[in-house]
Design an enzyme around this catalytic site. Structure first.
Site, PDB file in Angstrom:
ATOM      1  N   ARG A   1      -1.428  16.497  -9.246  1.00  0.00           N
ATOM      2  CA  ARG A   1      -2.524  15.553  -9.491  1.00  0.00           C
ATOM      3  C   ARG A   1      -3.719  16.175 -10.230  1.00  0.00           C
ATOM      4  O   ARG A   1      -4.273  15.536 -11.111  1.00  0.00           O
ATOM      5  CB  ARG A   1      -2.973  14.882  -8.191  1.00  0.00           C
ATOM      6  CG  ARG A   1      -1.832  14.155  -7.465  1.00  0.00           C
ATOM      7  CD  ARG A   1      -2.305  13.256  -6.333  1.00  0.00           C
ATOM      8  NE  ARG A   1      -3.102  12.167  -6.847  1.00  0.00           N
ATOM      9  CZ  ARG A   1      -4.415  12.121  -6.782  1.00  0.00           C
ATOM     10  NH1 ARG A   1      -5.102  13.087  -6.201  1.00  0.00           N
ATOM     11  NH2 ARG A   1      -5.064  11.108  -7.295  1.00  0.00           N
TER      12      ARG A   1
ATOM     13  N   CYS B   1       2.968  29.016 -15.733  1.00  0.00           N
ATOM     14  CA  CYS B   1       2.448  29.552 -17.004  1.00  0.00           C
ATOM     15  C   CYS B   1       1.824  28.461 -17.863  1.00  0.00           C
ATOM     16  O   CYS B   1       2.346  28.114 -18.926  1.00  0.00           O
ATOM     17  CB  CYS B   1       3.573  30.246 -17.736  1.00  0.00           C
ATOM     18  SG  CYS B   1       4.238  31.558 -16.726  1.00  0.00           S
ATOM     19  N   GLU B   2       0.757  27.878 -17.388  1.00  0.00           N
ATOM     20  CA  GLU B   2      -0.006  26.884 -18.139  1.00  0.00           C
ATOM     21  C   GLU B   2      -1.450  26.974 -17.666  1.00  0.00           C
ATOM     22  O   GLU B   2      -1.688  27.092 -16.463  1.00  0.00           O
ATOM     23  CB  GLU B   2       0.462  25.453 -17.808  1.00  0.00           C
ATOM     24  CG  GLU B   2       1.894  25.190 -18.070  1.00  0.00           C
ATOM     25  CD  GLU B   2       2.124  23.858 -18.790  1.00  0.00           C
ATOM     26  OE1 GLU B   2       1.165  23.267 -19.312  1.00  0.00           O
ATOM     27  OE2 GLU B   2       3.283  23.450 -18.808  1.00  0.00           O
TER      28      GLU B   2
ATOM     29  N   PRO C   1       0.815  -1.216   0.000  1.00  0.00           N
ATOM     30  CA  PRO C   1       0.000   0.000   0.000  1.00  0.00           C
ATOM     31  C   PRO C   1       0.850   1.268   0.000  1.00  0.00           C
ATOM     32  O   PRO C   1       1.896   1.314   0.649  1.00  0.00           O
ATOM     33  CB  PRO C   1      -0.788  -0.110   1.318  1.00  0.00           C
ATOM     34  CG  PRO C   1       0.073  -0.944   2.210  1.00  0.00           C
ATOM     35  CD  PRO C   1       0.896  -1.849   1.333  1.00  0.00           C
TER      36      PRO C   1
HETATM   37  N1  LLP Z   1       2.755  -1.407  -6.051  1.00  0.00           N
HETATM   38  C1  LLP Z   1       2.997  -1.080  -7.330  1.00  0.00           C
HETATM   39  C2  LLP Z   1       3.698  -2.043  -8.174  1.00  0.00           C
HETATM   40  C3  LLP Z   1       2.573   0.157  -7.848  1.00  0.00           C
HETATM   41  O1  LLP Z   1       2.801   0.443  -9.112  1.00  0.00           O
HETATM   42  C4  LLP Z   1       1.904   1.076  -6.996  1.00  0.00           C
HETATM   43  C5  LLP Z   1       1.466   2.382  -7.490  1.00  0.00           C
HETATM   44  C6  LLP Z   1       1.701   0.701  -5.654  1.00  0.00           C
HETATM   45  C7  LLP Z   1       2.122  -0.557  -5.220  1.00  0.00           C
HETATM   46  C8  LLP Z   1       1.012   1.600  -4.666  1.00  0.00           C
HETATM   47  O2  LLP Z   1      -0.280   1.894  -5.031  1.00  0.00           O
HETATM   48  P1  LLP Z   1      -1.225   2.726  -4.046  1.00  0.00           P
HETATM   49  O3  LLP Z   1      -1.484   1.886  -2.828  1.00  0.00           O
HETATM   50  O4  LLP Z   1      -0.516   3.974  -3.707  1.00  0.00           O
HETATM   51  O5  LLP Z   1      -2.442   2.989  -4.838  1.00  0.00           O
HETATM   52  N2  LLP Z   1       0.399   9.110  -9.222  1.00  0.00           N
HETATM   53  C9  LLP Z   1      -0.900   8.477  -9.158  1.00  0.00           C
HETATM   54  C10 LLP Z   1      -0.821   7.092  -8.556  1.00  0.00           C
HETATM   55  C11 LLP Z   1       0.151   6.190  -9.270  1.00  0.00           C
HETATM   56  C12 LLP Z   1       0.259   4.823  -8.648  1.00  0.00           C
HETATM   57  C13 LLP Z   1       1.377   4.041  -9.274  1.00  0.00           C
HETATM   58  N3  LLP Z   1       1.609   2.747  -8.696  1.00  0.00           N
HETATM   59  C14 LLP Z   1      -1.864   9.379  -8.400  1.00  0.00           C
HETATM   60  O6  LLP Z   1      -1.464  10.432  -7.930  1.00  0.00           O
HETATM   61  O7  LLP Z   1      -3.056   9.065  -8.289  1.00  0.00           O
END
Ligand code: LLP
Length: 429
Positions: free
Chosen positions: A323, A358-359, A285
């Site tokens: 985001r 600037c976007e 997580p």
């Molecule tokens: N494991 C792997 C292999 C992953 O690629 C990710 C996230 C996680 C675990 C953790 O996932 P989480 O529990 O945080 O959902 N930048 C995006 C989120 C990208 C997530 C990428 N991988 C946002 O701001 O929503």
């Protein structure tokens, strides 16, 4: 004045008219450290972790914090001290977790594009497992390990082809995604990996996406994973651990993800029913451990009324909070002053909260009711995950400072970039 916590943010509340994280007033922190400023609640991180620990009580389970969500050393230290392992995706993340005091044997290395150098460094460090994502990576990792006289512990990331019902950019377990090995190719890939001298097959893993707010995709992915484990073990290859990835969502705006312990009660019931209840489990997580532990404090620079829109121009921008620009993501924005918060609720004139970059894509919130003026400060909520870790120096803006609050104590865990920090490593002709 009330001391009500904000809905979904048990460690953030108004007290004596001012927004606080735990027992620290954000306005005082902003005055001391400047804005934009990220502030995190340690208690919030630990209580999010406790929900998982509670869900796994009595089980053989390892929680590997997916540090891409927030990778500042002070944040990593909190999780290392709480006994977590880490999910990393680069040599840079490996260096960070080791600097923060991680136990290398609890580090797992995910990602579709590991370089040979990163593989060597991870093998030298003695990490717990490589989550490999392609046949080509298997062969390269084998060659690297053989050349070092080592065996690399591996798990194969399976793409279970399950729809996590989230934003398309953060869906990762569908056939069209670049991640993992197709379900149909998994058994053959395991047989190949098990025949190689430099690899030690230890597990299986998947990760179907992020900001998942429903239980069904997890239950479906688990069924598909367990079918595979049965087939792989029937072929004589033991699977010591099953890693179900991360992805559990948080409440940004009326989102209702299941609490971690509730979700895991259902998943564990399925594991028990299928005879896998005693198997070692891993999870990765990220967002659900840190997302609602953080806020970004920003100051209003100008109010700019317009013919079609009113703008509230603040000193945080898309380089600090990427985001909204990347995923049209919603973050709640509230004034630090409770009086202004109460007045905002009845305000009918809406404004877009935008940064100085600037976007036109540089917006933080759209159509918000905010009774504020230049010089007032706002908190952008749910900014603990994928904000600072995805921030940049675009427009030559310094990266913000970060503070970790622990009850009435606070620690600066990252100083604001200086101009020299930004130019370091650059050379004039
Ligand atoms: N494991 C792997 C292999 C992953 O690629 C990710 C996230 C996680 C675990 C953790 O996932 P989480 O529990 O945080 O959902 N930048 C995006 C989120 C990208 C997530 C990428 N991988 C946002 O701001 O929503």
């Amino acid at each position: 004045m009330t001391t009500d916590t904000l809905p979904g943010h048990p460690h953030i509340h108004y007290a004596a008219g001012q927004l606080q994280v735990e027992d620290c007033a954000l306005d005082a922190l902003a005055t001391e450290f400047g804005t934009p400023l990220f502030v995190y609640s340690k208690a919030s991180m630990l209580s999010a972790l406790a929900a998982y620990q509670c869900g796994f009580a009595g089980r053989n389970a390892q929680i590997c914090y997916a540090m891409k969500a927030s990778s500042t050393l002070g944040v990593l230290q909190v999780f290392a001290q709480a006994g977590c392992g880490f999910d990393i995706v680069s040599g840079g993340e490996l260096a960070r977790v080791m600097a923060a005091g991680a136990d290398a044997s609890k580090v797992i290395f995910s990602g579709v594009g590991k370089t040979r150098d990163e593989m060597r460094r991870a093998l030298d460090t003695g990490i717990g497992c490589f989550n490999v994502e392609s046949e080509a990576e298997i062969d390269v990792l084998n060659a690297v390990a053989v050349s070092m006289g080592k065996r690399a512990p591996i798990s194969i990331r399976v793409n279970p082809n399950v729809d996590p019902k989230t934003h398309p950019y953060i869906s990762t377990g569908l056939k069209g995604n670049k991640f993992g090995i197709a379900h149909e190719r998994t058994l053959a890939t395991y047989q190949h990996a098990a025949s190689l001298p430099g690899l030690d097959v230890v597990g299986i893993d998947c990760h179907i996406g992020s900001q998942i707010t429903e239980e069904t995709p997890y239950l479906d992915a688990m069924d598909r994973m367990l079918d595979l484990v049965e087939a792989i073990e029937a072929a004589g290859i033991p699977i010591h651990h099953i890693d179900f990835g991360g992805g559990l969502g948080i409440n940004y705006n009326d989102d209702t993800p299941p609490p971690a312990d509730v979700l895991w009660a259902k998943l564990l019931a399925k594991l028990d029913a299928r005879g896998f209840g005693q198997r070692k489990l891993m999870i990765e997580p990220g967002r659900s451990l840190v997302g609602n532990a953080g806020v970004c404090v920003t100051e209003v620079l100008f109010m700019k009324p317009g013919e079609q829109k009113n703008f509230c121009i603040v000193d945080a921008a898309m380089n600090d909070l990427p985001r909204p620009a990347m995923y049209q993501a919603f973050h709640t924005i509230v004034p630090l002053s409770e009086v202004q918060q109460i007045k905002s609720e009845s305000k009918s004139l809406l404004c877009d909260v935008v940064g100085p970059v600037c976007e036109s894509g540089d917006w933080i919130g759209r159509d918000r009711a905010l009774a504020v003026a230049a010089g007032d400060r706002l908190a952008v909520l749910s900014a603990g995950a994928y904000c600072m870790s995805m921030s940049s120096n675009y427009n030559s803006r310094p990266k913000a400072a970060e503070v970790l609050v622990d009850a009435s104590h606070y620690h600066l865990i990252r100083a604001r970039d200086t101009l020299m920090d930004q130019m370091r490593g650059e050379l004039l002709l």
